[in-house]
Design a protein around this motif. Structure first.
Motif, PDB file in Angstrom:
ATOM      1  N   ASP A 101       5.437   9.096   6.579  1.00  0.00           N
ATOM      2  CA  ASP A 101       4.586   8.360   5.645  1.00  0.00           C
ATOM      3  C   ASP A 101       5.445   7.918   4.466  1.00  0.00           C
ATOM      4  N   ASN A 102       5.429   6.620   4.157  1.00  0.00           N
ATOM      5  CA  ASN A 102       6.209   6.080   3.050  1.00  0.00           C
ATOM      6  C   ASN A 102       5.311   5.785   1.859  1.00  0.00           C
ATOM      7  N   VAL A 103       5.846   5.986   0.665  1.00  0.00           N
ATOM      8  CA  VAL A 103       5.084   5.791  -0.560  1.00  0.00           C
ATOM      9  C   VAL A 103       4.844   4.303  -0.855  1.00  0.00           C
ATOM     10  N   SER A 127      -8.510  -6.337   4.767  1.00  0.00           N
ATOM     11  CA  SER A 127      -9.742  -5.618   4.444  1.00  0.00           C
ATOM     12  C   SER A 127      -9.530  -4.112   4.333  1.00  0.00           C
ATOM     13  N   SER A 128      -8.600  -3.582   5.139  1.00  0.00           N
ATOM     14  CA  SER A 128      -8.390  -2.134   5.129  1.00  0.00           C
ATOM     15  C   SER A 128      -7.116  -1.780   5.888  1.00  0.00           C
ATOM     16  N   ILE A 129      -6.708  -0.516   5.716  1.00  0.00           N
ATOM     17  CA  ILE A 129      -5.588   0.060   6.457  1.00  0.00           C
ATOM     18  C   ILE A 129      -6.150   1.236   7.242  1.00  0.00           C
ATOM     19  N   THR A 130      -5.900   1.269   8.540  1.00  0.00           N
ATOM     20  CA  THR A 130      -6.309   2.399   9.370  1.00  0.00           C
ATOM     21  C   THR A 130      -5.117   3.333   9.519  1.00  0.00           C
ATOM     22  N   ASP A 131      -5.322   4.620   9.236  1.00  0.00           N
ATOM     23  CA  ASP A 131      -4.279   5.643   9.380  1.00  0.00           C
ATOM     24  C   ASP A 131      -4.402   6.216  10.786  1.00  0.00           C
ATOM     25  N   PHE A 173       0.812  -1.217   0.000  1.00  0.00           N
ATOM     26  CA  PHE A 173       0.000   0.000   0.000  1.00  0.00           C
ATOM     27  C   PHE A 173       0.843   1.264   0.000  1.00  0.00           C
ATOM     28  N   ASN A 174       0.217   2.352  -0.417  1.00  0.00           N
ATOM     29  CA  ASN A 174       0.809   3.682  -0.392  1.00  0.00           C
ATOM     30  C   ASN A 174       0.417   4.313   0.938  1.00  0.00           C
ATOM     31  N   GLY A 175       1.392   4.675   1.754  1.00  0.00           N
ATOM     32  CA  GLY A 175       1.103   5.225   3.072  1.00  0.00           C
ATOM     33  C   GLY A 175       1.058   6.738   3.123  1.00  0.00           C
ATOM     34  N   THR A 176       1.176   7.416   1.979  1.00  0.00           N
ATOM     35  CA  THR A 176       1.115   8.876   1.984  1.00  0.00           C
ATOM     36  C   THR A 176      -0.327   9.334   1.837  1.00  0.00           C
ATOM     37  N   GLY A 177      -0.669  10.447   2.497  1.00  0.00           N
ATOM     38  CA  GLY A 177      -2.049  10.936   2.444  1.00  0.00           C
ATOM     39  C   GLY A 177      -2.982   9.904   3.040  1.00  0.00           C
ATOM     40  N   THR A 178      -4.067   9.606   2.325  1.00  0.00           N
ATOM     41  CA  THR A 178      -4.969   8.544   2.751  1.00  0.00           C
ATOM     42  C   THR A 178      -4.391   7.228   2.253  1.00  0.00           C
ATOM     43  N   PRO A 179      -4.106   6.274   3.148  1.00  0.00           N
ATOM     44  CA  PRO A 179      -3.510   5.007   2.704  1.00  0.00           C
ATOM     45  C   PRO A 179      -4.343   4.348   1.608  1.00  0.00           C
ATOM     46  N   ALA A 180      -3.656   3.880   0.566  1.00  0.00           N
ATOM     47  CA  ALA A 180      -4.330   3.261  -0.572  1.00  0.00           C
ATOM     48  C   ALA A 180      -3.715   1.885  -0.835  1.00  0.00           C
TER      49      ALA A 180
END
Length: 163
Positions: free
Chosen positions: A153-155, A77-81, A62-69
């Motif tokens: 936050d890492n890309v 199921s999801s990533i909680t920031d 996943f991309n951890g910058t901004g809203t995790p994607a």
């Protein structure tokens, strides 16, 4: 040599066909119990237990910058920031317990010319509780560019779970 022509093979005590032979050359099997699995040459033997125990129970990229994607995943199921560099990876199906191995990898910035690395690890400062539960794992990321011990936050963040 004899030829047996059939489209279905069934155990009389079973309520359904155990083997179905398709006209396109495919074969469908019902529940199949084996003690060993080999390749077509009879080599590379393995047991069902070894296969089940040696595969990832969950993984995510996943991309951890901004809203995790989430780019790709299995059993996530999801990533909680939870804040800068602080994430919870939530499993679609919970594991049997929290006694699993977690493997990480990451990159802070794809455009960096100085080889900026991203670090990912278990969230050690988790209020005294284990960052690994049967339902999720809490992780923390930083980078070479950030001050030592400072979240970032890492890309690119990769997490794999083995049990």
């Amino acid at each position: 040599m004899s030829t047996l022509n059939a489209t279905n093979l069934k155990n009389p005590s079973s309520g359904s066909n155990n083997i179905v032979l398709g006209t396109d050359g495919t074969t469908a099997l019902g529940t199949t119990k084996v003690t060993a699995i080999t390749d077509s040459a009879g080599a590379n033997s393995s047991t069902p237990a070894a296969i089940a125990n040696g595969t990832a129970k969950a993984w995510v990229n996943f991309n951890g910058t901004g809203t995790p994607a989430i780019r790709a995943s299995y059993n996530v199921s999801s990533i909680t920031d939870n804040g800068t560099g602080d994430y919870t990876v939530n499993f679609t199906t919970a594991l049997v317990d929290a006694n699993y191995a977690t493997v990480f990898g990451g990159a802070h910035d794809f455009n960096a010319t100085n080889g900026d690395q991203g670090w990912v690890n278990l969230r050690a400062n988790n209020g005294g509780s284990n960052p690994q539960t049967a339902a999720s794992v809490r992780i923390w990321s930083s980078s070479k560019a950030s001050a030592l011990g400072t979240a970032a936050d890492n890309v690119l963040i990769n997490v794999a779970i083995f049990r």
